[in-house]
Write a protein that holds these residues in place. Structure first.
Motif, short mmCIF file in Angstrom:
data_model
loop_
_atom_site.label_atom_id
_atom_site.label_comp_id
_atom_site.label_asym_id
_atom_site.label_seq_id
_atom_site.Cartn_x
_atom_site.Cartn_y
_atom_site.Cartn_z
N THR A 1 -79.70 4.08 61.87
CA THR A 1 -79.99 2.92 62.72
C THR A 1 -79.05 1.78 62.41
N ALA B 1 -85.89 4.47 63.93
CA ALA B 1 -85.13 3.55 64.77
C ALA B 1 -86.07 2.64 65.55
N GLY C 1 -86.17 -1.27 65.19
CA GLY C 1 -86.01 -2.00 66.44
C GLY C 1 -86.95 -3.19 66.54
N TYR D 1 -75.73 2.65 63.97
CA TYR D 1 -75.74 2.52 65.43
C TYR D 1 -75.55 1.06 65.84
N PHE D 2 -76.36 0.17 65.30
CA PHE D 2 -76.25 -1.22 65.71
C PHE D 2 -74.91 -1.83 65.28
N TYR E 1 -79.42 -4.24 75.18
CA TYR E 1 -79.23 -5.04 73.97
C TYR E 1 -78.89 -6.48 74.31
N VAL F 1 -80.60 5.65 69.30
CA VAL F 1 -80.14 6.10 67.98
C VAL F 1 -80.20 7.62 67.90
N HIS G 1 -73.11 -2.11 68.77
CA HIS G 1 -73.41 -3.47 69.22
C HIS G 1 -72.86 -4.55 68.29
N TRP H 1 -84.45 1.81 71.53
CA TRP H 1 -83.57 1.99 70.36
C TRP H 1 -83.85 3.32 69.68
N ALA I 1 -77.72 1.05 77.30
CA ALA I 1 -78.12 0.46 76.02
C ALA I 1 -77.41 -0.87 75.78
N SER J 1 -88.23 -1.13 71.44
CA SER J 1 -88.18 -0.28 70.26
C SER J 1 -88.04 1.19 70.64
N TYR K 1 -80.57 -5.68 60.91
CA TYR K 1 -81.49 -6.20 61.93
C TYR K 1 -81.35 -7.69 62.13
#
Length: 533
Positions: free
Chosen positions: A135, A200, A204, A138-139, A332, A235, A143, A231, A328, A228, A148
């Motif tokens: 996770t 994930a 999220g 991924y972010f 986001y 993910v 992104h 995500w 996504a 959530s 987080y």
């Protein structure tokens, strides 16, 4: 002390006045110099004095097969901690108790975690650790979000948690408590709740808390749950595309095919249409947050995959999907830039359409898909060719006379030189080729306004650059040029790029309006924004 704020850039972050603390902890063992901003109280830098060697372990996970994962070294071998991602990822064993402070480390002698497939389901801990890492990746990679909180926050997971220790019944839930991830072992309904999409999903919630912070009740709470799930699917698709992307919890559910279905919410007693079949109107579950989330889930599915049919309200729909990656990115941006705590489904529609425009342009296939997907789930009308922006004929209608509308017809910066007709909206180009537009350099931006009929009148113009790349143009120092003119000739302004500007691709916004109060955050009927990437 004066130190650089490493949350932004460890080498070129802004200098801040900070207190220096020497923190030595017994459990978990660590020692570090912690630098705290003297004005805000925020941690801006951590310098670890006790160094834990990074290692790569082989995990025989319960749900995701054999994986390799970063681990740390400790007395007795290796443990589920690592410092290669942000401020670290750590996974602990609650030993079927309900105390975080009594939790201990999982330790493996040879970093080959194959013996954890046991009656205690210790291999589920490997999934939690792998899920947190996946996770984070991924972010960060998709992104550009650093954990987080976007500041590298440590992700801590606690497995084998039991809310009622000693009763022989495992805890059938997983949750984010505002600080850490918590996973139960399940009982009659679930196996240990550490599958990739569940991990994930829970992280999220942490992302939502640090962005839109959607209130956990009624529509805003349903959207909190829905994001959530988005995500969780994103993910899982990113790391394990062979899994069932559109099912949530399919790996852990012992009774049903899944906990929720994004492609067919009705299959798990959720609505796929706003106020349609299965829409919950009671007060239980904080107003049905785990039920009415089906609408956002299905919107995301339709945006990504497409499809046609008739929804529960009798509205026929047809959506051409744009793929999960584009869907996504739009989701986001909607959550992290536009939505607020009290946002509802109507707001989600408005701002996801705006996000599609921001990212892909007005009238793009992405904007059309987002709009039509909302129509599919019963929120608003289908795309009609004009989106949510008034048609050009309405611009400057209040000016009177023979004036039709004005528009920006030329913008240049660096190597970018954009000439356009009356095609108002966003434009993607590049201004970053040589000569470089770098921190500390002086730059000149040029532009002009066209008046199709009549005489030029006074216009107010503003130029913004998103130096910190957060998608907002109203931060301090990001208004780089402002002024007014009644000429259609090419205008210009000079500015200096600050040393704190983040490197890489960002956006510029040029606004012209007959209203001097117009800002980059508010599009008015007389503002024709263009964005140059």
């Amino acid at each position: 002390m004066i130190v650089r704020d490493a949350r932004h850039n460890a080498e070129a972050g802004p200098l801040v006045l900070a207190w220096k603390f020497n923190i030595y902890a017994q459990q978990p063992v660590s020692r570090a110099y912690i630098y705290v901003d003297a004005r805000t109280g925020e941690v801006v830098l951590q310098d670890n004095i006790i160094k834990h060697a990074a290692a790569t372990g082989t995990f025989a996970t319960k749900y995701s097969g054999t994986q390799t994962s970063a681990t740390g070294t400790t007395t007795g071998g290796y443990y589920l901690r690592e410092l290669t991602r942000g401020l670290g990822i750590e996974t602990y064993n609650c030993r079927k108790g309900n105390s975080y402070t009594a939790a201990v480390d999982f330790i493996d002698a040879d970093n080959s975690w194959t013996e954890y497939n046991n009656a205690n389901f210790d291999n589920a801990a490997l999934d939690a650790h792998y899920g947190a890492q996946s996770t984070y990746d991924y972010f960060k990679n998709v992104h550009a979000r650093n954990s987080y909180d976007n500041a590298g926050a440590k992700i801590k997971s606690y497995v084998h948690f039991d809310d009622t220790p000693g009763d022989g019944v495992g805890y059938e839930n997983a949750y984010w408590n505002g600080s850490v991830m918590t996973y139960g072992d399940g009982a009659s309904r679930f196996d240990p709740l550490t599958s990739l999409d569940v991990a994930a999903h829970e992280i999220g919630h942490a992302v939502c808390e640090r962005t839109a912070n959607l209130t956990y009740s009624n529509e805003s709470g349903a959207m909190n749950e829905g994001f959530s799930d988005i995500w969780g699917a994103a993910v899982e698709y990113y790391k394990a595309p062979a899994k069932s992307t559109w099912l949530i919890g399919e790996d852990i559910d012992k009774v049903r095919p899944s906990l929720r279905s994004m492609s067919n919410p009705n299959a798990e007693s959720q609505p796929d249409t706003y106020k349609g079949t299965y829409w919950y109107t009671g007060t239980g579950d904080y107003g049905g947050v785990h039920t009415n989330s089906g609408v956002l889930n299905h919107w995301f599915y339709r945006t990504a995959v497409g499809g046609s049919g008739t929804n529960d309200l009798g509205t026929a729909f047809s959506v051409t999907g744009i793929g999960i990656d584009a869907a996504a990115k739009i989701a986001y941006r909607t959550e992290s830039v536009y939505l607020t705590a009290s946002s509802n489904y109507a707001a989600a529609r408005t701002y996801s359409i705006q996000s599609a425009k921001d990212l892909y342009g007005a009238g793009s296939a992405q904007e059309i898909a987002v709009t039509n997907a909302w129509s599919a789930v019963g929120v608003g009308a289908a795309y009609s060719g004009g989106g949510t922006t008034p048609p050009p004929a309405t611009y400057c209608a209040s000016k009177g006379g023979s004036q039709s509308y004005e528009y920006i017809d030329y913008v240049s910066l660096g190597t970018l030189a954009r000439t356009s007709g009356s095609d108002a909206g966003y434009y993607n180009g590049t201004a970053l080729a040589a000569p470089s537009i770098g921190a500390g350099t002086s730059q000149t931006v040029r532009f002009s306004v066209a008046f199709p009929t009549g005489t030029a009148y006074t216009e107010y113009w503003k130029v913004y650059i998103d130096y910190n790349k957060n998608g907002v143009f109203t931060d301090a120092g990001e208004l780089v040029i402002s002024g007014s003119s009644s000429s259609s000739a090419t205008l210009s302004g000079t500015f200096t790029v600050p040393s704190t500007a983040k490197s890489g691709t960002t956006r510029m916004r040029v606004i012209v309006s007959d209203n001097s109060a117009t800002t980059a955050a508010t599009a008015t009927a007389t503002a024709k924004p263009k964005t140059i990437t």
